[in-house]
Enzyme design. Sequence first.
Site, short mmCIF file in Angstrom:
data_model
loop_
_atom_site.label_atom_id
_atom_site.label_comp_id
_atom_site.label_asym_id
_atom_site.label_seq_id
_atom_site.Cartn_x
_atom_site.Cartn_y
_atom_site.Cartn_z
N SER A 98 -19.70 17.26 30.91
CA SER A 98 -19.70 16.84 29.51
C SER A 98 -20.97 16.12 29.07
O SER A 98 -21.25 16.04 27.88
CB SER A 98 -18.48 15.97 29.20
OG SER A 98 -18.63 14.68 29.76
N LYS A 114 -19.51 8.83 27.82
CA LYS A 114 -20.01 9.55 26.64
C LYS A 114 -21.12 8.72 26.01
O LYS A 114 -21.36 7.58 26.36
CB LYS A 114 -18.90 9.76 25.59
CG LYS A 114 -17.65 10.45 26.09
CD LYS A 114 -17.86 11.91 26.38
CE LYS A 114 -16.56 12.55 26.87
NZ LYS A 114 -16.76 13.66 27.74
#
Length: 189
Positions: free
Chosen positions: A48, A101
């Site tokens: 990711s 993230k």
Amino acid sequence: MKQSESDHPKAESTNELLEWFKTLGIALVAAIGIRTFIAQAFHIPSESMVPTLEVGDRLIVFKPSYLFSEPSTGDIIVFEAPPSAVKACNLPNGQTSDFIKRVIGTPGEQVAVSGGQTFINGAVDAEPYLAEAPNYQLPTVTVPPNSLLVLGDNRNNSCDGHVWGFLPEDRIVGRAVFRYWPPNRIGPL
């Protein structure tokens, strides 16, 4: 001549053993304290955050990063996945998971994704760290107080805020500050 206790070999080995256990105990308490309050190692389990972070990278996360400052756009953070992320990302029931993230929107900012670009407060956000331009649309959203919008650098292959919404700031574990593995990628983030 009578031998004193300190001259006795058994007493010396017992004292050395006690000192060794004391030193080990202090080291263990210090290590737990550092891991709990200061820094913690994390590994990257998914794609990711490619190309910034690759599967198998190992990082140091600094936990008190936001004691005296607020998260900023561009920071890479580790956080405990909120229930909406657990559900949207199909994590097993009851499993808590730490995610990593990038902060894209902070409280009060308006964020949109359109035409392969990210807009913050109406201006295009230059994102040189992306794997590729996003191939989805995110209508303009305003980041609520005490929340963040977080997205992966591999936008098209990341279960992130565009899927599950805003991240409550109280779920932040810390800011990723240093990659220590693999050796050819060692350095600050």
